[in-house]
Scaffold this motif. Structure first.
Motif, PDB file in Angstrom:
ATOM      1  N   VAL A 319       0.850  -1.191   0.000  1.00 22.82           N
ATOM      2  CA  VAL A 319       0.000   0.000   0.000  1.00 22.82           C
ATOM      3  C   VAL A 319       0.890   1.246   0.000  1.00 22.82           C
ATOM      4  CG1 VAL A 319      -1.869   1.239   1.133  1.00 22.82           C
ATOM      5  CG2 VAL A 319      -1.725  -1.256   1.349  1.00 22.82           C
ATOM      6  N   PRO A 320       0.971   1.976  -1.105  1.00 25.04           N
ATOM      7  CA  PRO A 320       1.753   3.218  -1.108  1.00 25.04           C
ATOM      8  C   PRO A 320       1.070   4.281  -0.244  1.00 25.04           C
ATOM      9  CG  PRO A 320       1.275   2.435  -3.343  1.00 25.04           C
ATOM     10  CD  PRO A 320       0.392   1.669  -2.410  1.00 25.04           C
ATOM     11  N   TYR A 321       1.861   5.055   0.485  1.00 23.62           N
ATOM     12  CA  TYR A 321       1.292   6.138   1.285  1.00 23.62           C
ATOM     13  C   TYR A 321       0.577   7.147   0.389  1.00 23.62           C
ATOM     14  CZ  TYR A 321       4.320   4.350   5.011  1.00 23.62           C
ATOM     15  OH  TYR A 321       4.922   3.552   5.939  1.00 23.62           O
ATOM     16  N   THR A 322       1.064   7.314  -0.850  1.00 27.09           N
ATOM     17  CA  THR A 322       0.470   8.294  -1.769  1.00 27.09           C
ATOM     18  C   THR A 322      -0.922   7.890  -2.236  1.00 27.09           C
ATOM     19  OG1 THR A 322       1.630   7.200  -3.605  1.00 27.09           O
ATOM     20  CG2 THR A 322       2.706   9.121  -2.593  1.00 27.09           C
ATOM     21  N   LYS A 323      -1.286   6.611  -2.047  1.00 23.75           N
ATOM     22  CA  LYS A 323      -2.599   6.132  -2.463  1.00 23.75           C
ATOM     23  C   LYS A 323      -3.599   6.076  -1.310  1.00 23.75           C
ATOM     24  CE  LYS A 323      -1.811   5.332  -6.859  1.00 23.75           C
ATOM     25  NZ  LYS A 323      -2.593   6.018  -7.930  1.00 23.75           N
ATOM     26  N   MET A 324      -3.161   6.458  -0.129  1.00 20.08           N
ATOM     27  CA  MET A 324      -4.067   6.442   1.019  1.00 20.08           C
ATOM     28  C   MET A 324      -4.889   7.722   1.037  1.00 20.08           C
ATOM     29  SD  MET A 324      -1.696   5.042   4.154  1.00 20.08           S
ATOM     30  CE  MET A 324      -0.908   3.440   4.108  1.00 20.08           C
ATOM     31  N   VAL A 336      -7.422   1.102   6.428  1.00 17.67           N
ATOM     32  CA  VAL A 336      -6.885   1.947   5.369  1.00 17.67           C
ATOM     33  C   VAL A 336      -7.889   2.040   4.232  1.00 17.67           C
ATOM     34  CG1 VAL A 336      -5.035   2.232   3.668  1.00 17.67           C
ATOM     35  CG2 VAL A 336      -4.517   1.311   5.944  1.00 17.67           C
ATOM     36  N   HIS A 337      -8.165   3.284   3.796  1.00 19.02           N
ATOM     37  CA  HIS A 337      -8.989   3.529   2.611  1.00 19.02           C
ATOM     38  C   HIS A 337      -8.055   4.001   1.501  1.00 19.02           C
ATOM     39  CE1 HIS A 337     -12.910   3.457   4.806  1.00 19.02           C
ATOM     40  NE2 HIS A 337     -12.099   3.701   5.820  1.00 19.02           N
ATOM     41  N   ARG A 338      -8.148   3.345   0.354  1.00 20.90           N
ATOM     42  CA  ARG A 338      -7.220   3.654  -0.743  1.00 20.90           C
ATOM     43  C   ARG A 338      -7.933   4.338  -1.901  1.00 20.90           C
ATOM     44  NH1 ARG A 338      -5.092  -2.113  -2.104  1.00 20.90           N
ATOM     45  NH2 ARG A 338      -7.248  -2.612  -1.524  1.00 20.90           N
ATOM     46  N   ASP A 339      -7.148   5.097  -2.652  1.00 17.51           N
ATOM     47  CA  ASP A 339      -7.656   5.762  -3.842  1.00 17.51           C
ATOM     48  C   ASP A 339      -7.796   4.742  -4.970  1.00 17.51           C
ATOM     49  OD1 ASP A 339      -8.492   7.730  -5.532  1.00 17.51           O
ATOM     50  OD2 ASP A 339      -6.483   8.495  -5.968  1.00 17.51           O
ATOM     51  N   GLY A 340      -8.825   4.889  -5.766  1.00 16.96           N
ATOM     52  CA  GLY A 340      -9.053   3.964  -6.881  1.00 16.96           C
ATOM     53  C   GLY A 340     -10.485   3.498  -6.922  1.00 16.96           C
ATOM     54  N   ALA A 341     -11.006   3.333  -8.134  1.00 21.11           N
ATOM     55  CA  ALA A 341     -12.421   2.979  -8.294  1.00 21.11           C
ATOM     56  C   ALA A 341     -12.747   1.630  -7.672  1.00 21.11           C
ATOM     57  CB  ALA A 341     -12.772   2.986  -9.783  1.00 21.11           C
TER      58      ALA A 341
END
Length: 366
Positions: A319-324, A336-341
């Protein structure tokens, strides 16, 4: 005919001991125990132990097992009786005993009695570093001298050093803070002995050492310094990526959605004939979704300066920190909630979340 287990002669039907031999053996155990106890209290010499052992082996049928059991007990009593500051006399006393007792070192130490003695001396020397009595090189040199006489496996050596570090951390962090001078003393100790404070053995993972190491890391991050580590790990790191901390026995859960179908009939039913019914209208089918957190496995969570990396025998996740886009802390983990559809929520459970939350916050501001 039975054979006496002490003298080896015939003992008669259905018997394996002579009463006289048994009594001699029991008295011999008491006599040898008294001699060894006298030795460790300074009332008998090493020659006295050797002479007693040779005589009782013959007269009282003392076996190697008997000697080992008595030696183990008396070494532990002696270890419990000595206190700082330790003198070379203690080491000479133990060394002379092991040389004359007539049993292999590995047999005497099979349950760790000599190891406990060695660790106590090492702890004492390292405590004197923290109290200012000895310099770190001198304290370490004394530990190495003890290990030269009474060798231990690496895990026991580390345990002796970590035990003292935990005591020092408890003393320095009475208010959950630590002064710069105390922190420097700790850092010097850890670096000099190359202790694995960011990958602690299980018995120290919830100790004050853990929090001490975490505070040190957070201070570096606050100053814009990425902590470096040479800790080997079975994961692929990117360029410029380094492991900051690891947590073992972490469980990872991933959001999973299950779709079910249900509906309601409308209209009327008419009986046409026996066994045949006609239904007017129809059934509207409606999808129903259920979401739950599915356990993907238990393994190790690696905190790096760029990712959270989870690895277990059954699953792996980076999990990249930039995608959190959101992190929810819990008392025993994080969500953790991640960016992305199609990105699914992830939950990591099995550790105190305060340190990881602070790492994420500091890295986000760098």
């Amino acid at each position: 005919m039975g054979t006496c287990k002490y003298c080896g002669k015939d003992a008669g039907w259905f018997s394996h001991t002579h009463t006289e031999c048994k009594n001699k053996h029991e008295q011999g155990l008491k006599d040898f125990k008294a001699v060894v106890s006298s030795y460790f209290t300074g009332r008998t010499t090493a020659v006295g132990v050797q002479t007693s052992r040779n005589r009782l082996r013959v007269d009282a049928y003392l076996s190697e097992e008997d000697i080992c059991l008595i030696a183990d007990e008396e070494i532990r009593h002696y270890t419990a009786s000595i206190h700082r500051p330790f003198s070379p006399a203690s080491m000479r006393l133990m060394d002379d005993f092991l040389n004359v007792v007539g049993v292999a070192y590995s047999s005497i130490n099979r349950n760790g009695a000599v190891d406990e003695f060695t660790k106590k001396l090492m702890r004492g020397f390292m405590v004197e570093y923290f109290t200012g009595t000895l310099t770190l090189p001198v304290a370490h040199q004394r530990c190495e001298k003890v290990l030269g006489k009474f060798p231990m496996v690496q895990s026991n050596i580390e345990d002796a050093y970590l035990y003292v570090l935990n005591k020092a951390a408890t003393n320095f962090m009475k208010n959950d803070t630590i002064s710069d001078s105390d922190q420097q003393k700790i850092d010097d100790y850890v670096n000099y002995l190359q202790l694995p404070v960011n990958n602690l053995p299980i018995q120290y993972q919830n100790s004050q050492i853990s929090k001490l190491g975490q505070i040190s890391i957070l201070k570096k991050l606050q100053n814009g310094i990425i902590p470096t580590s040479n800790m080997p790990a079975p994961i692929m790191l990117g360029r410029g990526e380094t492991i900051i901390w690891t947590y073992d026995d972490v469980s990872m859960y991933q959001e999973k959605t299950v779709k079910e179908y249900g509906g309601r009939r409308s209209g009327w039913s008419f009986r046409v004939m026996k066994g045949v019914t006609y239904h007017t209208g129809g059934t509207k089918i409606k999808p129903i979704e259920h979401t739950y957190m599915d356990c993907k496995g238990t393994g190790t969570l690696y905190i790096t300066n760029k990712h959270l990396i989870f690895q277990s025998p059954t699953a792996a996740q980076k999990v990249p920190y930039t995608k959190m886009i959101g992190v929810t802390p819990y008392s025993d983990g994080i969500e953790v909630h991640r960016d992305g559809a199609n990105a699914k929520r992830l939950t990591f459970q099995g550790f105190d979340s305060w340190f990881l939350m602070n790492v994420i916050s500091q890295i986000a501001n760098m």
